[in-house]
Design a protein around this motif. Structure first.
Motif, PDB file in Angstrom:
ATOM      1  N   GLN A 835     -77.703  -2.811  28.558  1.00 10.61           N
ATOM      2  CA  GLN A 835     -78.218  -3.886  29.406  1.00 10.61           C
ATOM      3  C   GLN A 835     -77.121  -4.865  29.823  1.00 10.61           C
ATOM      4  N   TYR A 872     -86.354 -12.398  38.117  1.00 11.67           N
ATOM      5  CA  TYR A 872     -86.796 -12.422  36.723  1.00 11.67           C
ATOM      6  C   TYR A 872     -86.428 -11.122  36.005  1.00 11.67           C
ATOM      7  N   ASN A 873     -86.542  -9.990  36.697  1.00 15.68           N
ATOM      8  CA  ASN A 873     -86.192  -8.725  36.071  1.00 15.68           C
ATOM      9  C   ASN A 873     -84.695  -8.622  35.820  1.00 15.68           C
ATOM     10  N   ARG A 875     -82.665 -11.202  35.196  1.00 16.45           N
ATOM     11  CA  ARG A 875     -82.364 -12.069  34.061  1.00 16.45           C
ATOM     12  C   ARG A 875     -83.018 -11.551  32.775  1.00 16.45           C
ATOM     13  N   ARG A 876     -84.115 -10.828  32.905  1.00 17.54           N
ATOM     14  CA  ARG A 876     -84.699 -10.191  31.728  1.00 17.54           C
ATOM     15  C   ARG A 876     -83.704  -9.221  31.087  1.00 17.54           C
ATOM     16  N   ARG A 877     -82.831  -8.646  31.898  1.00 16.65           N
ATOM     17  CA  ARG A 877     -81.792  -7.757  31.380  1.00 16.65           C
ATOM     18  C   ARG A 877     -80.583  -8.544  30.873  1.00 16.65           C
ATOM     19  N   VAL A 879     -80.341 -11.909  29.796  1.00 15.50           N
ATOM     20  CA  VAL A 879     -80.499 -12.878  28.701  1.00 15.50           C
ATOM     21  C   VAL A 879     -80.372 -12.221  27.330  1.00 15.50           C
ATOM     22  N   LEU A1044     -88.548 -18.234  31.650  1.00 19.96           N
ATOM     23  CA  LEU A1044     -87.685 -17.067  31.775  1.00 19.96           C
ATOM     24  C   LEU A1044     -87.198 -16.577  30.409  1.00 19.96           C
ATOM     25  N   TYR A1047     -90.124 -14.855  28.846  1.00 22.44           N
ATOM     26  CA  TYR A1047     -90.340 -13.554  29.487  1.00 22.44           C
ATOM     27  C   TYR A1047     -89.285 -12.539  29.044  1.00 22.44           C
ATOM     28  N   SER A1048     -88.036 -12.959  28.924  1.00 24.76           N
ATOM     29  CA  SER A1048     -86.964 -12.044  28.558  1.00 24.76           C
ATOM     30  C   SER A1048     -87.128 -11.545  27.129  1.00 24.76           C
ATOM     31  N   ASN A1051     -90.115  -9.229  26.562  1.00 23.37           N
ATOM     32  CA  ASN A1051     -89.924  -7.907  27.169  1.00 23.37           C
ATOM     33  C   ASN A1051     -88.630  -7.273  26.685  1.00 23.37           C
TER      34      ASN A1051
END
Length: 1522
Positions: A835, A872-873, A875-877, A879, A1044, A1047-1048, A1051
């Motif tokens: 990631q 968001y997707n 930054r989900r990767r 963070v 965020l 969410y990170s 997920n």
């Protein structure tokens, strides 16, 4: 890339271009166009706005550099005069014979009497000590610097002989300093002392004379001047002892000894390893070895020098006073208040007086020695650092050389003026300088009289001799931003001789190996024209070896641009390709300039581009097992876009030669030769043959470029070491946009520090929409503060893969490239390795001791997510991978700090503090919102807490149980609500500031943060446009720093890429697996199997989705806010495109059946349109066409793939004739094949590291389960930490009346008056702050302060880098060396070559006129232009051919040509260009005559033809704007 890579690299590419290339001046008629088809699309015009903006910026930078030149010159000169003058001032006060007339204002009110003073012993003791302290300040700094280097960096120990040599030289130098400071200068007046400092070049002059080398005539001339200069230096040893008479004559005979000994301090700089004498070469070898152990040696020598100087001081004092103890006993008395006896005198004449009466003066200014010491130390060090700065930013000639050369004359002038004023009026400096302190004044106040009567005219000869021995300081050859070790020999300066030490200590570049000079073509070897025509490189003469045994060509900078692509759009591909074409154009200009103009370009580099295309082929079900892999639409988009990108860059229609198609074990590659002769290689990855995704693409190019193409070279390991150190991988994304100058700035950093493993530039996000505005401000603040701070106080932790430069040698180190191939087997590996691959690679470099830096001047532009979900997707990767890598670095901090000299324990504390802030960030924002609600909406604490807790709790539940799409929808809704709330909060903050005052904690916090951001933006003037977007950044703080993060982390188990993903239909294998799972679940006993079956069927057949769903094992489902399932428009278009491709392939199979035979090996497929016009064959094949169609219809239901005629079912070898090479969209560029060595390399690499990962469903389920466990643990820890943090602070806030500290600022006072008692009561109301709040506030303030100070330092470094790269082209700034032919070529050669190689305008004289789009409507001659265009011929060539055409036919005397007019108005430049052209053409004719003599007259045409041909791409264009 140029051929210096090696011969094996050239073998990888076909040279078919040579056979098909026309002669330079050959033209081919344009294909005839019908009259109705003459309408045109003009080539894209250059962005004049950007060009004009860049020109304005360059003009401003030139003025800024001129201002900096003047300021630095003034500082160096002024501080040098002050440092030198204060040394003489201190030395004078140590003399026993100094008598000085003092001011009589207080001593005699009438003003008739005159008084003189002789300093008492207490005063002389104080001045002796401060003189000693001033002299050892450089040694103290040397010790500290050496200790830091030895503690934090590696070092080597010298041999005893080397150590003894340096020790003896430094000891003699220190003794000489002590003799001059404590014996000679106290007995000389200030003017003579200053003149004498020009006579310290005796030993350097002798060593330089013995080290002469070169041609006989040049050497004899230099020897003659050396002898004259040495004779002048020798006269300085005896002039003053012979001229001076009186009591101090004996002391002055120490002048020869002192000057001779002090000159030993600069012996290293004047010995050469090329000297004729063996002893000089031996001494020079010691100098070369000293570079490795200098700091270790000076760690001890600096202390020894202080001891030697201390002993010298004691000896001199003892000789003068016969009482050494007095020097120590009177130390305290000298710096305390004591009286000085003044004596009344009567003047006999202007030079003598008689004593008449004693008088006791007022108290001493006992602090004056300390103030003078402070001034001297500060001015000397300021002179040193500003002089070094002048050398680093390439303004050495004016701001350094001139300043240090005229320091002595200016010091003498200032001293004469001051002494003249003092002699005229003894009270002139009353209350400025103590009356009893002044210089020893010369006997004559007039300088002319002093020069004639005191024989001081000979000083001019001394000054000239020093200037001769230090001529090297006027013409430096070091690189930009060179480090101290490359600029100066010794680590520091001499406080006694500040200007001489700087000039003599400035490293003599002529004695070092100038790699760029050695790399230039040599006379007697192959001519530049032949060499470049054959090899497209510089200095291919392999006999030109450096001292270490490697050819000079090994030191040439090699840049491999390595871009990773996946699903980029055409616009994104266009930006990256335009950047590559700009690099190709720049490299070609530098190569042409060196080839034809015969000069050495220090910034020359070789360039090659590799694009690694992930998942470049269609899924197998799209083409069937009978055909083979076919490229997808994104590859075709790249092929179709490349010509358009070239046209944009070259401002004319450009058509590149069709790419070579090379089958490979991993899929295939397409090879273009760009107009500038650099290669563009696109590697097409088949995920069925090789592992896909970005990290594995990076592994591919690292092992291919550094492993196969470097380590498998058949050359010695020493050469490989040198090549690896000068080889750089430019990591790029498929949508990046940059300029060649940005890459050059990163290369400058690499050349400056060979321990630099990676360097990144300033990334600017581009796009449109509110999310892009947010990211513009976020990126700006992140680079301004965070990355700049990391660069200054430690190392940058992440060099982004979108635009970063990596050193090949660093990547090849242990535990870097090999460890980067680690396959993810644990849950945390998927987060850290896959990631955040860029950050992990930098972590590996840091853990091996390499440095990672950031250059704010190197700009690059990349497309950023424009939608909320995509952002968001992404930054989900980012963070979790960021946290994982930082935790990995912090967990191993002890070893990392020990290995990496650039990282410290304090830096790890800083990163740990940031990590804690990131983890507790959501809780901090939550508490901020609670307080903001109270201030803005006037509600109580608990209500505010509840209002904020409910949406956050709901969002956490949704993130844990709901689908990703539902989570993003909830995040968007809550973010919108919080955005509106933040606007109200801003109003509440203003109200709170008004109520509590500007000194309240919250007010100060607001002012400090906003003020820091505004000031930081002002210090980045070119990016100040990002500041207005801070408003969007502010209102999205709850979303980005709370939602965020939630969410990170929630997920964490989702390891998909998240951006640019396209849903691919399930393969047959997966479909069967799912069906098997469904059957398996149905076989379960009891209700469980029944419910699983219902759930599976329901989820498969449900045509609707809902924002909120509730279900019970598939028995029923409740959906709120239902909407139809959305089919992505891009997916629909892709399916349509794939269907059309399938139809096209079916038609091709029918055509092959019409041929009646299988296609030959490697033959190209013919189109159906060609078959239709094949004459008599059409009727016979019609039946076959119908039959094939019927068979296709019958077999259309085949689930494995489309039916293909029997003839096309022949087995194909994917390494010889794969189907994808027959795709017409890839153009007809021919097929080439890998060498056996490269083919075997790819097979071995795939077998060991890059084999495709088997999709084992059980293993995937196991990994998914482990990821969920990791997610649950992380969520639990994250939740508990934030919950405890929030509850502690919130409860303290509720009980602030009991647990608080009074804030000392912003106190409100209430005054009341009691009428009965007549008393006044004052009640102070303090703002209350809880203890944890104070800790948080102080910590945050410290963080802001650190980042702001680091940003200032980084801004200064960036400005220095920009100024060092800025050329001032004004005539007044040119040195003598700048007007030589060689220097003119260096300054203007590349610009001249860039103008001559322009593709637009070939065949016509360039015209200065407006672009056609800018012409007024009434002035357009549309029909005439179309007719004229239809009659034009079409030129075929490349940048090199275009340059040759213009260069060989150009009239350099004509100023009508814009290229010449823009270059320079100086006649000398044109004469130099004409001379270079004549020289090159003469060499060419000579070469052709030699070829004719050897091969016979019949070979002349072939020789000319082969000589004129170039291994170029074929570029076609029309001069639509000429």
């Amino acid at each position: 890339m140029a051929s210096h890579m090696d011969d094996e690299d050239r073998d990888n590419y076909s040279d078919e271009e040579t056979d098909s290339l026309n002669d330079l001046k050959a033209t081919s008629p344009t294909p005839e166009l019908k009259a109705w088809d003459l309408f045109r699309v003009l080539p894209p015009a250059k962005d004049l706005t950007a060009a004009e903006s860049e020109a304005r910026v360059n003009a401003v930078l030139r003025w800024v550099k001129l201002l900096v030149c003047i300021v630095v010159f003034v500082i160096v000169l002024g501080s040098g005069i002050i440092a030198k003058g204060t040394i003489f001032f201190m030395a004078t006060q140590t003399s026993q014979s100094q008598r000085l007339e003092v001011c009589n204002r207080k001593l005699d009110p009438t003003g008739q009497r005159r008084y003189e003073v002789t300093l008492p012993v207490e005063t002389r003791i104080a001045w002796t000590w401060v003189l000693f302290f001033a002299l050892i300040v450089p040694d103290v700094l040397t010790f500290l610097r050496s200790a830091r280097m030895c503690v934090f960096k590696s070092f080597k120990k010298p041999s005893w002989l080397d150590f003894a040599t340096v020790l003896i030289a430094e000891t003699l130098h220190t003794i000489g300093v002590g003799i001059l400071a404590f014996v000679v200068f106290p007995e000389l007046d200030v003017v003579k002392a200053a003149m004498l400092t020009n006579c310290v070049c005796l030993v350097p002059g002798i060593l330089g004379l013995l080290s002469e080398r070169g041609s006989v005539n040049k050497t004899l001339l230099r020897i003659a001047f050396d002898l004259l200069a040495l004779a002048a230096q020798v006269t300085g040893l005896v002039v003053w002892p012979l001229v001076e008479h009186g009591g101090n004559g004996n002391s002055l005979w120490f002048i020869p000894l002192g000057l001779f000994l002090v000159s030993f301090g600069w012996w290293e700089n004047f010995v050469s390893k090329h000297a004729a004498l063996g002893v000089m070469r031996h001494i020079a070898q010691i100098k070369e070895r000293a570079k490795k152990w200098r700091y270790f040696t000076y760690l001890f020598i600096s202390v020894w020098k202080m001891i030697v100087l201390f002993i010298t001081m004691i000896i001199v004092w003892t000789v003068h006073t016969n009482d050494a103890n007095k020097l120590f006993d009177g130390f305290i008395d000298g710096f305390t208040n004591h009286a000085i006896n003044a004596t009344e005198v009567e003047m006999v004449n202007s030079t003598s007086s008689i004593v008449t009466k004693e008088y006791v003066m007022m108290e001493v200014w006992y602090n004056s020695p300390l103030w003078v010491l402070l001034i001297q130390a500060a001015s000397a060090h300021l002179c040193y650092i500003t002089a070094k700065y002048a050398c680093r930013i390439m303004i050495q000639g004016f701001s350094f050389a001139l300043a240090v050369t005229i320091t002595v004359p200016m010091t003498i002038s200032v001293a004469v003026v001051l002494c003249g004023l003092k002699s005229i009026d003894a009270c002139y400096f009353y209350n400025v300088i103590p009356d009893y302190l002044f210089f020893r004044m010369p006997p004559y106040a007039d300088l002319g009289e002093f020069l004639s009567k005191q024989h001081a005219w000979i000083w001019l000869v001394w000054l000239a001799s020093q200037a001769w021995f230090t001529t090297h300081i006027w013409w430096p050859k070091c690189e930009r931003l060179a480090c101290t070790e490359k600029l100066f020999v010794a680590p520091m300066y001499s406080a006694l001789l500040i200007d001489q030490s700087l000039a003599l200590n400035r490293r003599n570049d002529d004695n070092d190996d100038d790699v760029a000079k050695d790399a230039a073509p040599k006379k007697g070897s192959k001519t530049p024209l032949e060499d470049y025509a054959d090899n497209v490189s510089i200095a291919s003469n392999m006999s030109d070896m450096l001292a270490n045994g490697s050819p000079s060509t090994d030191h040439i900078t090699r840049i491999f641009a390595c871009a990773t692509m996946w699903h980029e759009t055409k616009e994104e591909m266009m930006e990256m390709l335009k950047s590559i074409f700009r690099m190709d154009e720049d490299q070609s200009a530098r190569r042409m300039a060196q080839q034809w103009l015969q000069f050495s370009d220090p910034d020359y580099y070789e360039f090659e581009t590799h694009i690694f295309f992930d998942d470049a082929f269609l899924p197998q079900k799209e083409y069937g097992a009978s055909e083979g892999p076919l490229v997808n639409s994104w590859v075709k988009t790249l092929v179709a876009t490349i010509d358009e990108a070239a046209s944009h860059v070259h401002n004319t229609h450009v058509r590149l030669r069709a790419p070579k198609k090379v089958p490979t074990p991993y899929g295939g590659k397409l090879i273009w030769t760009l107009p500038g002769k650099t290669k563009l290689v696109t590697h097409l990855k088949d995920k069925n043959k090789i592992r896909h995704k970005k990290r594995w693409s990076q592994v591919m190019y690292m092992y291919y470029l550094l492993g196969h193409r470097l380590l498998e070279k058949r050359i010695p390991a020493e050469r490989k070491e040198v090549i690896a150190d000068n080889t750089y991988l430019l990591a790029l994304d498929g949508d990046i946009d940059f300029q060649p100058n940005s890459v050059q700035l990163l290369v400058d950093l690499m050349k400056k520090n060979n321990k630099l493993g990676a360097a990144c530039g300033r990334i600017h996000p581009i796009g449109s929409g509110a999310m892009v505005w947010y990211q513009r401000f976020e990126y700006a603040v992140g680079h301004w503060l965070q990355k700049a701070t990391e660069h200054v106080i430690g190392c940058v932790l992440c060099s982004p893969g979108c635009f970063s430069l990596f050193r090949g040698k660093a990547l090849m180190d242990d535990n870097v490239m090999r460890k980067y191939t680690t396959r993810s087997e644990e849950a945390r590996h998927y987060v850290q390795y896959d990631q955040g691959e860029d950050r992990w690679l930098c972590t590996l470099l840091l853990q091996r001791g390499y440095r990672v830096e950031y250059s704010a001047a190197s700009d690059a532009y990349t497309h950023c997510p424009e939608g909320f979900n995509e952002f968001y997707n992404q930054r989900r990767r980012w963070v979790p991978s960021t946290m994982a890598n930082i935790m990995d670095l912090l967990g191993d901090y002890k070893r990392t700090v020990r290995v990496n000299n650039n990282l410290s324990f304090n830096y790890m504390i800083y990163q740990g503090f940031l990590m804690v802030g990131s983890v507790l960030g959501p809780g901090t924002i939550f508490l901020m919102l609670v307080g903001a609600f109270v201030a803005a909406f006037k509600i109580d604490q608990w209500s505010s807490f509840t209002y904020n807790l409910v949406p956050v709790a709901i969002f956490m539940i949704i993130c844990y149980f709901a689908k990703e799409k539902t989570q993003l929808t909830a995040a968007m809704i809550i973010s919108t609500l919080y955005g509106m709330v933040m606007i109200a909060v801003l109003v509440g903050i203003m109200m709170q500031i008004s109520e509590d005052g500007p000194l309240a904690p919250s007010s100060l916090f607001f002012f400090i943060v906003s003020g820091q951001l505004i000031l930081t933006g002002l210090l980045h003037p070119r990016e100040i446009g990002c500041l207005p977007f801070g408003v969007i950044y502010y209102i999205t703080v709850p979303s980005m720093y709370m939602l965020l993060i939630i969410y990170s982390l929630f997920n964490l188990n989702n390891v998909s890429w998240g951006t640019r993903e396209v849903t691919v239909p399930l393969s047959q294998q997966k479909q069967q697996a799912l069906e098997a799972e469904a059957k398996k679940s149905q076989k379960k006993g009891g209700v469980a199997g029944f419910l699983d079956g219902l759930r599976t069927k329901a989820s498969a057949s449900d045509p609707e989705d809902g924002a909120i769903e509730f279900s019970l094992a598939g028995l029923f489902k409740i959906m709120c806010c239902t909407y139809p399932k959305i089919v992505d428009e891009k997916q629909q278009l892709m399916r349509i495109a794939d269907s059309l491709e399938a139809l096209n392939r079916r038609m091709d199979s029918i055509e092959r059946s019409m041929d009646g035979s299988a296609p030959a090996l490697g033959s190209r497929r013919r189109s159906f349109s060609l078959l239709r016009t094949a004459g008599s064959n059409v009727p016979e094949n019609l039946a076959t066409l119908v039959e094939a169609s019927e068979v296709d219809e019958q077999m259309s239901d085949d689930s494995e793939g489309r039916y293909a005629p029997e003839v096309s079912k022949s087995v194909r070898d994917d390494l010889i004739d794969p189907f994808w090479t027959e795709d017409d969209d890839l153009k007809n560029g021919g097929i080439d094949f890998l060498t056996d060595e490269e083919e075997q390399f790819w097979k071995d690499l795939i077998d060991k590291y890059l084999y495709p990962l088997d999709e084992d469903l059980k293993q995937k389920e196991q990994i998914a389960m482990e990821l969920k466990v990791l997610r649950d643990k992380s969520v639990f820890g994250f939740f508990m930490l934030n919950a405890m943090f929030v509850m502690i602070l919130f409860l303290i806030q509720l009980n602030k009346d009991l647990l608080h500290l009074n804030w000392p600022l912003g106190v409100k006072s209430n005054i009341s008056f009691e009428m009965k008692t007549k008393e006044i009561f004052i009640d102070n109301e303090y703002l209350e702050l809880e203890p944890i709040g104070i800790v948080f506030l102080l910590s945050f303030a410290a963080l802001l302060l650190i980042q702001f100070l680091a940003m200032l330092l980084h801004r200064f470094g960036t400005l220095s880098h920009i100024l060092a790269s800025t050329e001032m082209e004004w005539y007044c700034t040119k040195k003598v060396d700048d007007i030589t032919e060689e220097s003119l070529m260096v300054k203007h050669g590349v610009e001249f070559a860039r103008g001559l190689q322009r593709l637009s305008g070939l065949g016509e004289e360039p015209k200065k006129k407006k672009d056609k789009d800018d012409e007024p409507f009434e002035r357009r001659f549309t029909i005439m232009d179309l007719e004229r265009e239809s009659r034009k011929t079409q030129h075929v060539g490349s940048l090199a051919m275009t340059f040759e055409t213009r260069f060989t036919s150009m009239d350099f005397g004509s100023q009508a040509n814009p290229i010449i007019r823009r270059l320079t108005a100086r006649r000398g430049t044109m004469e130099a260009l004409a001379h270079r052209r004549s020289s090159v053409l003469a060499e060419r004719r000579k070469s052709m005559r030699m070829g004719s003599f050897e091969m016979g007259s019949e070979s002349i045409p072939n020789e000319r033809k082969s000589f004129n041909r170039r291994i170029d791409s074929v570029v076609s264009w029309r001069d639509t704007d000429a």
